[in-house]
Design a protein around this motif. Structure first.
Motif, PDB file in Angstrom:
ATOM      1  N   ASP A  72      20.132  22.402   2.743  1.00 19.90           N
ATOM      2  CA  ASP A  72      19.977  22.219   3.774  1.00 19.90           C
ATOM      3  C   ASP A  72      20.086  20.429   3.962  1.00 19.90           C
ATOM      4  O   ASP A  72      19.053  19.986   4.444  1.00 19.90           O
ATOM      5  N   PRO A  73      20.662  19.896   3.144  1.00 20.43           N
ATOM      6  CA  PRO A  73      20.926  17.967   3.401  1.00 20.43           C
ATOM      7  C   PRO A  73      20.150  17.709   4.459  1.00 20.43           C
ATOM      8  O   PRO A  73      18.857  16.362   4.015  1.00 20.43           O
ATOM      9  N   ASP A  74      20.733  18.286   5.703  1.00 16.53           N
ATOM     10  CA  ASP A  74      20.742  17.480   6.843  1.00 16.53           C
ATOM     11  C   ASP A  74      18.944  17.580   7.274  1.00 16.53           C
ATOM     12  O   ASP A  74      18.825  16.020   7.668  1.00 16.53           O
ATOM     13  N   HIS A  75      18.794  18.021   7.539  1.00 14.80           N
ATOM     14  CA  HIS A  75      16.853  18.922   7.670  1.00 14.80           C
ATOM     15  C   HIS A  75      16.720  18.293   6.674  1.00 14.80           C
ATOM     16  O   HIS A  75      15.054  18.529   7.573  1.00 14.80           O
ATOM     17  N   ALA A  76      16.280  18.854   5.599  1.00 14.94           N
ATOM     18  CA  ALA A  76      15.183  19.318   4.333  1.00 14.94           C
ATOM     19  C   ALA A  76      14.496  17.483   4.575  1.00 14.94           C
ATOM     20  O   ALA A  76      15.059  16.231   3.998  1.00 14.94           O
ATOM     21  N   ARG A  77      13.067  17.727   4.382  1.00 12.56           N
ATOM     22  CA  ARG A  77      12.374  16.650   4.349  1.00 12.56           C
ATOM     23  C   ARG A  77      11.607  16.899   3.288  1.00 12.56           C
ATOM     24  O   ARG A  77      10.459  17.961   3.216  1.00 12.56           O
ATOM     25  N   ILE A  78      10.939  15.481   2.803  1.00 12.85           N
ATOM     26  CA  ILE A  78       9.519  16.240   1.622  1.00 12.85           C
ATOM     27  C   ILE A  78       8.689  15.025   2.160  1.00 12.85           C
ATOM     28  O   ILE A  78       8.845  14.521   2.325  1.00 12.85           O
ATOM     29  N   THR A  79       7.650  15.455   1.791  1.00 11.89           N
ATOM     30  CA  THR A  79       6.112  14.010   2.041  1.00 11.89           C
ATOM     31  C   THR A  79       5.812  14.119   1.130  1.00 11.89           C
ATOM     32  O   THR A  79       5.336  14.714  -0.142  1.00 11.89           O
ATOM     33  N   VAL A  80       5.227  12.621   0.273  1.00 10.43           N
ATOM     34  CA  VAL A  80       4.135  12.685  -0.530  1.00 10.43           C
ATOM     35  C   VAL A  80       2.953  12.464  -0.479  1.00 10.43           C
ATOM     36  O   VAL A  80       3.447  11.024   0.743  1.00 10.43           O
ATOM     37  N   ASP A  81       2.143  12.971   0.061  1.00  8.67           N
ATOM     38  CA  ASP A  81       0.575  12.806   0.738  1.00  8.67           C
ATOM     39  C   ASP A  81       0.003  11.725  -0.823  1.00  8.67           C
ATOM     40  O   ASP A  81      -0.408  12.490  -2.021  1.00  8.67           O
ATOM     41  N   LEU A  82      -0.365  10.787  -0.863  1.00  6.97           N
ATOM     42  CA  LEU A  82      -1.057  10.274  -2.220  1.00  6.97           C
ATOM     43  C   LEU A  82      -2.965  10.579  -2.196  1.00  6.97           C
ATOM     44  O   LEU A  82      -3.360  11.003  -3.151  1.00  6.97           O
ATOM     45  N   ALA A  83      -3.362  10.232  -0.525  1.00 10.49           N
ATOM     46  CA  ALA A  83      -4.602  10.130  -0.159  1.00 10.49           C
ATOM     47  C   ALA A  83      -4.456  12.208  -0.846  1.00 10.49           C
ATOM     48  O   ALA A  83      -6.027  12.312  -1.396  1.00 10.49           O
ATOM     49  N   ALA A 140      -6.134   1.878  -5.681  1.00 11.10           N
ATOM     50  CA  ALA A 140      -6.032   1.017  -5.857  1.00 11.10           C
ATOM     51  C   ALA A 140      -4.243   1.041  -5.152  1.00 11.10           C
ATOM     52  O   ALA A 140      -4.032  -0.253  -3.922  1.00 11.10           O
ATOM     53  N   LEU A 141      -3.783   2.104  -5.620  1.00  4.16           N
ATOM     54  CA  LEU A 141      -2.426   1.975  -3.912  1.00  4.16           C
ATOM     55  C   LEU A 141      -2.716   2.585  -2.464  1.00  4.16           C
ATOM     56  O   LEU A 141      -2.036   1.760  -2.658  1.00  4.16           O
ATOM     57  N   LEU A 142      -4.028   3.317  -2.188  1.00  6.97           N
ATOM     58  CA  LEU A 142      -4.317   3.233  -1.552  1.00  6.97           C
ATOM     59  C   LEU A 142      -4.936   2.046  -0.870  1.00  6.97           C
ATOM     60  O   LEU A 142      -4.735   1.521   0.486  1.00  6.97           O
ATOM     61  N   LEU A 143      -4.940   1.195  -1.456  1.00  6.17           N
ATOM     62  CA  LEU A 143      -5.687  -0.229  -0.788  1.00  6.17           C
ATOM     63  C   LEU A 143      -4.981  -1.672  -0.805  1.00  6.17           C
ATOM     64  O   LEU A 143      -4.920  -2.657  -0.612  1.00  6.17           O
ATOM     65  N   GLY A 144      -4.040  -1.429  -1.515  1.00  3.91           N
ATOM     66  CA  GLY A 144      -2.680  -2.222  -2.062  1.00  3.91           C
ATOM     67  C   GLY A 144      -3.646  -3.530  -3.125  1.00  3.91           C
ATOM     68  O   GLY A 144      -2.817  -4.999  -2.930  1.00  3.91           O
ATOM     69  N   ARG A 148       1.028  -1.165   0.242  1.00  7.73           N
ATOM     70  CA  ARG A 148       0.132  -0.020   0.194  1.00  7.73           C
ATOM     71  C   ARG A 148       0.916   1.188  -0.114  1.00  7.73           C
ATOM     72  O   ARG A 148       2.215   1.187   0.890  1.00  7.73           O
ATOM     73  N   PHE A 149       0.177   2.133  -0.209  1.00  7.61           N
ATOM     74  CA  PHE A 149       1.004   3.606  -0.658  1.00  7.61           C
ATOM     75  C   PHE A 149       0.281   4.826   0.122  1.00  7.61           C
ATOM     76  O   PHE A 149      -1.259   4.794  -0.306  1.00  7.61           O
TER      77      PHE A 149
END
Ligand code: SF4
Lengths: 466, 209
Positions: free
Chosen positions: B136-147, B170-174, B3-4
């Motif tokens: 700022d490689p050490d702290h940078a965060r990215i979020t990928v939110d499919l919903a 389909a991805l949300l449910l796997g 699932r994703f």
């Protein structure tokens, strides 16, 4: 409404909508090889599904098999597993297998057209991106991954989004010495390796209509190298004549009915394309790739470009990395560059016409002693036909190694590889980093350029005496 | 299929165009390597030196990018060979989403069959995300939110993306496709019955000896 050939091919296979963005599409032929095919059969078994229509499925080993004279599946032991899985799956499901040494075996995109397994208007898939080759006969042919392959085996269908329609037209006639390979490389150089993403390419124009079937297969083979999963050419009398009498082509009244249906497989005159591109056929010179993407290509007599000329920073980095990998300096033409290897083979350029073209250049001459040169016929049938004409003698007498059919140095998945740092002129379709072996430097060319360069020991402009 | 729904973490910037599946996984690994062992061979020619040792210069080997769940890539990502093992190799490295201006079509289908999310964003946006990461490689965060169909950059900017609604579900449910298609077995059989009359050569031809 006016329809493109893509519209017609799609409509002819559309069973039902499959959700909001896709259609359920019927698949008329499934081709299996020893890597993805064996994998898909195993996956099917794991999931507990059967094969819906084994009579529409055909298998042959090509990728992981040695091409050494006298080879068997065990000659390359690591590949023997894939061949064994393919044999076992074919036996269990009643799938027709064209095995090593048998009539019909070969690189899947060479053997399917030559046996008439590929026909105009058919939807054809294989777990192999160069399935688009078979679009040269006017088929809707494309590559898929092994999950989709398993899906098609279980259901005889795929759930697919319809691609956009792109047309690439060559206006005018090709110059003497310009082959289909040069023509398609020039298009990729001009429009880019990603230009066809999301599209099916219809290759068209006066110059294309003048091409023989084998050259059309070569042209469509590189559709994927321009980013398009599907490429095709409207079938015409040239194609029908070529197919008549082939093993799996219809016969008698069925043939006449089929041909009548195939004659409708063309874009309507006023059809609109999502993207319509045009090239002047007459200006295309023999092409050679300089880098590590098929879009890194130039005419043989033009200077290798400098990263400073790249359109943006990411491309600049890619070009610099490509030049370093290839051991090239910008500013000098490729013509005259010393080479170490020549590979005449692959689903791009290992059909009988390719071998004849190369043999005509090689006849009575000798390969430069510094060059290792191989000819790997595309199929068992190509091999036998070439031997019947004495082409093998011409190649062998000149110092080429004459081998058994398979993918061989195109993908180096069978234990055969170009050594690190060696420079190879190849008639295949991919010049990616490490494609022909770790550290191997690939230059994609036509069979004529490859043959002449093998003799000269350096890259040759075949328009000039050498 | 995995699932994703949502992934947050470091994103490794590899903006080079035309990264092909041969580079992602070498052909010689396609025979005999189990699916779940492919990660060890992902980007082999970039991650390892000629003597087989890891190349510390390669971003994929360096913290914080080692094991990063997100990859930022250039146009035409995943071009070339149809090998699905490229997707298994990326998953094996820990990558769950690739953000790029464009992908090869076969790669997209393979990714979606395995719970790896290909996200298409405009080239300027991908470059901007990469420069925010590099700042700022050490702290940078990215979020990928499919919903939510959105990417949230290191500096909090939200970038919406498009995806086919059924594939999203389909991805949300796997869910995988074969089960769905088998439910249409009757429609397929009826279509084939008609096709045998319309295009007999498709069916007789195949039986030739
Ligand atoms: S010859 Fe090369 S491109 Fe063609 S099917 Fe074999 S490996 Fe693929």
């Amino acid at each position: 409404m006016a329809a493109t050939l893509l519209d017609k091919l799609w409509q002819a296979h559309r069973i039902a909508p499959a959700g909001r963005g896709r259609d359920l599409i019927h698949i008329d032929r499934i081709l299996l090889h020893d890597l993805s095919g064996a994998r898909a059969l195993a996956e099917l078994a794991e999931k507990g599904y059967g094969v819906a229509h084994p009579e529409l499925v055909f298998a042959t080993p090509d990728h992981g098999v040695s091409t050494a004279p006298g080879r068997t599946a065990e000659t390359f032991p690591a590949g023997a597993l894939g061949v064994a899985m393919l044999r076992e799956g074919a036996r269990r499901h009643g799938i027709r297998l064209f095995d090593l040494g048998q009539d019909g075996q070969g690189i899947v995109h060479v053997m399917a057209p030559e046996l008439g397994l590929a026909l105009p208007g058919l939807s054809i898939i294989c777990g192999d991106s160069h399935t688009c080759t078979q679009g040269g006969l006017g088929a809707l042919a494309f590559g898929v991954g092994s999950s989709e392959l398993a899906h098609a085996l279980a259901t005889q269908t795929l759930r697919l989004a319809k691609p956009r329609a792109m047309r690439v037209r060559y206006e005018g006639r090709f110059a003497k010495g310009t082959t289909a390979k040069d023509a398609v490389l020039a298009a990729i150089g001009r429009f880019g390796a990603g230009a066809g993403a999301g599209c099916a390419i219809e290759w068209a124009g006066e110059a294309v209509r003048g091409l023989a079937v084998e050259a059309r297969l070569t042209l469509c083979n590189l559709s994927i190298e321009m980013g398009a999963r599907i490429g095709f050419i409207a079938p015409d009398e040239t194609v029908f004549a070529w197919l008549a009498g082939r093993d799996f082509a219809p016969r008698g009244a069925a043939w006449d009915r089929a041909v009548a249906a195939w004659r409708c497989l063309r874009s309507d005159d006023d059809a609109l394309f999502d993207r319509d591109l045009c090239l002047d056929a007459g200006t295309i010179a023999p092409q050679v790739t300089w880098g590590t993407s098929p879009e890194h290509v130039i005419a043989v007599d033009r200077p290798v470009p400098s990263p400073d000329q790249a359109p943006d920073a990411a491309q600049r980095e890619a070009w610099a990395a490509a030049l370093a990998y290839q051991g090239l300096e910008p500013g000098r033409p490729l013509e005259g560059l010393a080479i170490d290897w020549v590979f005449i083979g692959s689903c791009t350029n290992a059909r009988l016409s390719d071998l004849r073209e190369a043999a005509a250049i090689v006849a009575g001459r000798a390969v430069d002693p510094r060059v290792t040169a191989w000819v790997v016929p595309g199929s068992e049938r190509v091999k036998r036909a070439a031997e019947a004409e004495g082409l093998d003698r011409i190649f062998r007498d000149a110092g080429f190694s004459w081998r058994e059919p398979g993918c061989s140095l195109c993908v180096a998945a069978n234990g055969e590889a170009v050594p690190p740092g060696a420079r190879c002129l190849s008639t295949s379709n991919r010049n990616f980093v490490g494609r022909q072996g770790r550290g191997a430097r690939t230059h994609l060319v036509s069979p004529a350029t490859a043959a002449a360069s093998a003799i000269a020991g350096r890259i040759v402009d075949i328009r000039k005496p050498f | 299929m995995q699932r994703f729904d949502r992934v947050t973490g470091p994103a490794v910037p590899l903006l080079r165009p035309n990264i092909d599946t041969d580079v992602i996984i070498r052909a010689e690994r396609l025979v005999g390597t189990p699916k779940d062992a492919m990660g060890g061979y992902a980007f082999e020619s970039w991650r390892y030196r000629a003597d087989g040792s890891e190349d510390p210069e390669c971003l994929l080997n360096r913290p914080p990018f080692r094991g990063a769940p997100i990859l930022l890539a250039g146009p035409n990502f995943g071009c070339g060979s149809s090998r699905e093992a490229a997707v298994w190799a990326l998953l094996g490295l820990g990558i769950r989403a690739v953000i790029a201006p464009s992908f090869s079509d076969i790669f997209v289908d393979n990714a979606l069959q395995n719970g790896l999310l290909p996200v298409v964003l405009p080239e300027e946006t991908v470059r901007r995300l990469a420069s925010e990461v590099e700042a700022d490689p050490d702290h940078a965060r990215i979020t990928v939110d499919l919903a939510a169909q959105a990417v949230v950059g290191p500096e909090g900017t939200v970038h919406g993306f498009a995806i086919d609604p059924d594939r999203r579900e389909a991805l949300l449910l796997g869910l995988d496709d074969v089960g769905l298609t088998l439910r249409q077995a009757e429609a397929i059989a009826a279509w084939q019955e008609k096709d045998r009359r319309l295009r007999p050569w498709v069916w007789f031809g195949a039986a030739a000896t």
